[in-house]
Design a protein around this motif. Structure first.
Motif, mmCIF file in Angstrom:
data_model
loop_
_atom_site.group_PDB
_atom_site.id
_atom_site.type_symbol
_atom_site.label_atom_id
_atom_site.label_comp_id
_atom_site.label_asym_id
_atom_site.label_seq_id
_atom_site.Cartn_x
_atom_site.Cartn_y
_atom_site.Cartn_z
ATOM 1 N N PHE A 91 0.827 -1.209 0.000
ATOM 2 C CA PHE A 91 0.000 0.000 0.000
ATOM 3 C C PHE A 91 0.865 1.263 0.000
ATOM 4 O O PHE A 91 0.646 2.195 -0.789
ATOM 5 C CB PHE A 91 -0.926 0.007 1.219
ATOM 6 N N ALA A 92 1.864 1.305 0.889
ATOM 7 C CA ALA A 92 2.716 2.494 0.999
ATOM 8 C C ALA A 92 3.511 2.698 -0.292
ATOM 9 O O ALA A 92 3.692 3.835 -0.746
ATOM 10 C CB ALA A 92 3.661 2.371 2.189
ATOM 11 N N GLN A 118 4.590 5.912 -5.127
ATOM 12 C CA GLN A 118 4.735 5.922 -6.586
ATOM 13 C C GLN A 118 3.664 6.803 -7.241
ATOM 14 O O GLN A 118 3.924 7.445 -8.267
ATOM 15 C CB GLN A 118 4.660 4.494 -7.140
ATOM 16 N N MET A 119 2.476 6.835 -6.655
ATOM 17 C CA MET A 119 1.434 7.722 -7.155
ATOM 18 C C MET A 119 1.878 9.178 -7.029
ATOM 19 O O MET A 119 1.738 9.971 -7.974
ATOM 20 C CB MET A 119 0.139 7.498 -6.379
ATOM 21 N N MET A 120 2.439 9.525 -5.876
ATOM 22 C CA MET A 120 2.899 10.900 -5.678
ATOM 23 C C MET A 120 4.084 11.237 -6.584
ATOM 24 O O MET A 120 4.235 12.373 -7.032
ATOM 25 C CB MET A 120 3.272 11.115 -4.207
ATOM 26 N N ARG A 121 4.909 10.227 -6.852
ATOM 27 C CA ARG A 121 5.999 10.463 -7.800
ATOM 28 C C ARG A 121 5.434 10.799 -9.178
ATOM 29 O O ARG A 121 5.956 11.667 -9.882
ATOM 30 C CB ARG A 121 6.895 9.220 -7.888
ATOM 31 N N GLY A 122 4.366 10.111 -9.552
ATOM 32 C CA GLY A 122 3.695 10.448 -10.802
ATOM 33 C C GLY A 122 3.164 11.867 -10.794
ATOM 34 O O GLY A 122 3.225 12.578 -11.815
ATOM 35 N N TRP A 123 2.652 12.299 -9.652
ATOM 36 C CA TRP A 123 2.185 13.687 -9.554
ATOM 37 C C TRP A 123 3.356 14.667 -9.699
ATOM 38 O O TRP A 123 3.204 15.735 -10.294
ATOM 39 C CB TRP A 123 1.491 13.910 -8.215
ATOM 40 N N GLU A 159 1.837 13.976 3.687
ATOM 41 C CA GLU A 159 1.620 14.028 5.137
ATOM 42 C C GLU A 159 0.763 12.855 5.601
ATOM 43 O O GLU A 159 1.088 12.182 6.596
ATOM 44 C CB GLU A 159 0.944 15.351 5.513
ATOM 45 N N ASP A 160 -0.331 12.591 4.880
ATOM 46 C CA ASP A 160 -1.222 11.492 5.262
ATOM 47 C C ASP A 160 -0.511 10.150 5.162
ATOM 48 O O ASP A 160 -0.627 9.287 6.048
ATOM 49 C CB ASP A 160 -2.467 11.489 4.367
ATOM 50 N N THR A 161 0.233 9.960 4.079
ATOM 51 C CA THR A 161 0.910 8.679 3.857
ATOM 52 C C THR A 161 1.982 8.433 4.908
ATOM 53 O O THR A 161 2.116 7.314 5.442
ATOM 54 C CB THR A 161 1.537 8.642 2.451
ATOM 55 N N VAL A 162 2.755 9.456 5.227
ATOM 56 C CA VAL A 162 3.821 9.308 6.229
ATOM 57 C C VAL A 162 3.230 8.962 7.589
ATOM 58 O O VAL A 162 3.776 8.113 8.323
ATOM 59 C CB VAL A 162 4.667 10.594 6.301
ATOM 60 N N ASN A 163 2.121 9.573 7.945
ATOM 61 C CA ASN A 163 1.474 9.248 9.223
ATOM 62 C C ASN A 163 1.043 7.787 9.271
ATOM 63 O O ASN A 163 1.182 7.109 10.308
ATOM 64 C CB ASN A 163 0.254 10.153 9.433
#
Length: 567
Positions: A329-330, A335-340, A387-391
């Motif tokens: 999941f993480a 990888q999604m954020m890297r795409g962003w 922020e959400d993912t790191v938490n």
């Protein structure tokens, strides 16, 4: 360098410490003007009869930019003592390289570059190798970071480091013939030596129950080639030896005699995911030589692209760590954020590798004008999701247990090997090029450098997480504070046989390029040292005591570049 250290060097060793201008006048007289790269001739070294370069106002501007670099020309017999003395003062060896200067002063020169990081200065020791014995004294037993550099010099120039603990080949494998040294000026670009067949020697660990596990160079994935030889007793790793340079391209040789513009394209192709950091270091070196001042808008634009490259790199690394720990999941989130982040690159320049952005004297066009609001919106979206993912990641105790106390790089080893970037900072090294040797618009922007001490995967991961947030903040600061104006101050011509350093903080750490110009706006010598060169030996130490299945995870936490190391 403090005046106290400068005075100590002069008094202790009875040698003159030069500024960059003084050193250039002494070392490279005007008589070299007609030299070409393939000449075997050497020039008379009678100092009294040589004409020296005269410096114009243009040159004075150049040397004002160079006032943080000091040079000390030392006899070969004193080099080891001087280098050990500087190392003991806490100044790490950050670069060591050779230069074929037979055209200038009968021989090969070796340069030892130490950093006084607290004051943002470099100390360069230059010596001439013995042209008959082709030997230099090894300093590796005392200055451990020199080991790889000395082996590299031996392979490329044929200068033997006498006293090296293990002076086997580094760059070349068993198919390269002995006695052929490609960075000598008489070795022509395009020359194809005969294939040789020589067995590669690895360090052998012996003992009851000890066996070897060879991995690579071909791996089960779309990654670059590298061979890893594990010595294990049961499951724990006793020793790891890495055989790299399967993608050695001869970058430094390819640059010889090429135009300044073409070498910029070569610099962009050293390592795909550090395109911008490498091209920026090259541009900075040439701009110093030319005495060119980059427009303020270009300086801010360079920060924007440099931090975007850092963000995309770190997000990919964080996803890779999670993937190798089985945390799918993480990984998908990062990888999604890297795409962003690539969407930000697309909005800016239309290419994810950020090529053809830098230009000598600035950047190629105004990439930001009219896009400010859209860019900030995209960056804030990434920040919120990050922020959400790191938490979520940090609240997963099973994952944290997997990365804590795994792959520890001890602080002393990190210092000894000059580990840089997140790998060094995670082991307590308080250093970032953007702070110690500020460039572009970084002196005008606010950011923090992460501080960690345990040196494990968790610390390297947290360092990259914190740097990702800082990168986003820096990009927003750069966009909001970007002044109006032109984005490039073209460079018409540079004088031959001038030299300068370009330093950047690449995503993986300290990145150093040394450039020496040749005739007619060409390069005479281009030395590149990416952060991976320093950190590969550190990785081999970080895996010791861990089990073999931990290696992919430890390796990913460093995420070193094969192409950037192999050149």
């Amino acid at each position: 360098m403090t005046s106290n250290l400068k005075g100590n060097l002069e008094s202790k060793f009875a040698l003159k410490v030069f500024s960059g201008k003084e050193f250039s006048e002494t070392a490279f007289p005007l008589a070299v003007k007609q030299v070409n790269n393939n000449s075997q001739a050497t020039l008379a070294s009678d100092k009294d009869n040589s004409q020296h370069v005269s410096f114009s106002d243009h040159d004075d501007k150049f040397w004002q930019e160079q006032d943080n670099v000091y040079y000390l020309e030392a006899p070969l017999a004193k080099v080891k003592e001087i280098c050990c003395y500087i190392q003991e003062l806490g100044c790490p060896l950050v670069l060591m390289f050779a230069n074929d200067e037979r055209n200038f002063q009968a021989g090969y020169a070796v340069y030892y570059v130490f950093a006084v990081r607290e004051e943002g200065m470099l100390v360069v020791i230059k010596t001439k190798a013995d042209s008959e014995s082709m030997e230099i004294p090894s300093i590796s037993n005392h200055v451990h970071a020199a080991s790889g550099y000395e082996r590299e010099i031996q392979d490329l120039f044929g200068l033997v480091p006498v006293g090296h603990p293990d002076a086997k080949r580094l760059v070349f494998h068993g198919n390269w013939p002995q006695g052929v040294y490609p960075l000598r000026k008489d070795f022509a670009v395009g020359q194809k030596p005969d294939f040789a067949q020589e067995k590669i020697r690895f360090q052998e660990v012996v003992g009851e129950g000890v066996y070897e596990i060879p991995v690579g160079p071909v791996h089960a994935g779309i990654i670059e080639p590298g061979h890893f030889r594990f010595s294990v007793a049961g499951e724990p790793i006793i020793n790891l030896e890495a055989q790299l340079y399967y993608v050695h391209k001869g970058i430094e040789k390819l640059a010889e005699g090429q135009s300044l513009e073409k070498c910029l394209f070569i610099a962009e192709r050293i390592s795909g995911d550090e395109t911008f950091a490498n091209s920026l270091a090259y541009c900075q070196a040439i701009e110093k030589i030319a005495g060119s001042k980059v427009p303020a808008r270009a300086a801010y634009t360079r920060v924007l692209f440099a931090e975007l490259e850092r963000l995309t790199s770190h997000l990919g690394d964080l996803g890779g760590i999670c993937l190798d720990a089985g945390y799918g999941f993480a990984n998908f989130q990062f990888q999604m954020m890297r795409g962003w982040a690539y969407s930000v690159a697309d909005e800016l320049c239309g290419i994810r590798f950020l090529r053809s952005v830098n230009k000598l004297g600035g950047v190629r066009k105004d990439f930001v004008s009219g896009k400010e609001a859209k860019l900030i919106e995209l960056l804030l979206n990434i920040r919120s999701e990050l922020e959400d993912t790191v938490n979520i990641v940090k609240s997963n105790s099973m994952f944290i247990d997997r990365v804590e106390n795994t792959g520890i790089l001890e602080p002393k080893i990190a210092v000894d090997l000059n580990a840089v970037g997140p790998g060094g900072r995670a082991s307590g090294i308080r250093y970032d090029v953007r702070k110690a040797f500020p460039y572009a618009a970084y002196p005008n922007l606010n950011f923090k450098v992460p501080e960690h001490n345990n040196g494990d995967i968790n610390c390297r991961m947290n360092t990259k997480i914190e740097e990702s947030f800082e990168a986003i903040d820096l990009m927003i600061q750069a966009i909001e504070g970007m002044p109006v104006g032109k984005v490039c101050e073209p460079i018409a011509e540079v004088k031959p046989y001038r030299f300068a350093f370009g330093l950047t903080e690449a995503p993986r750490g300290e990145n150093i390029h040394w450039v020496m110009t040749g005739e007619n706006n060409t390069l005479y010598r281009y030395k590149i040292r990416t952060p991976s060169f320093c950190n590969w030996p550190a990785l081999c130490h970080a895996v010791k005591g861990n089990i073999v299945p931990d290696f992919p995870l430890i390796n990913k936490s460093f995420n070193l570049s094969y192409a950037g190391n192999d050149l």
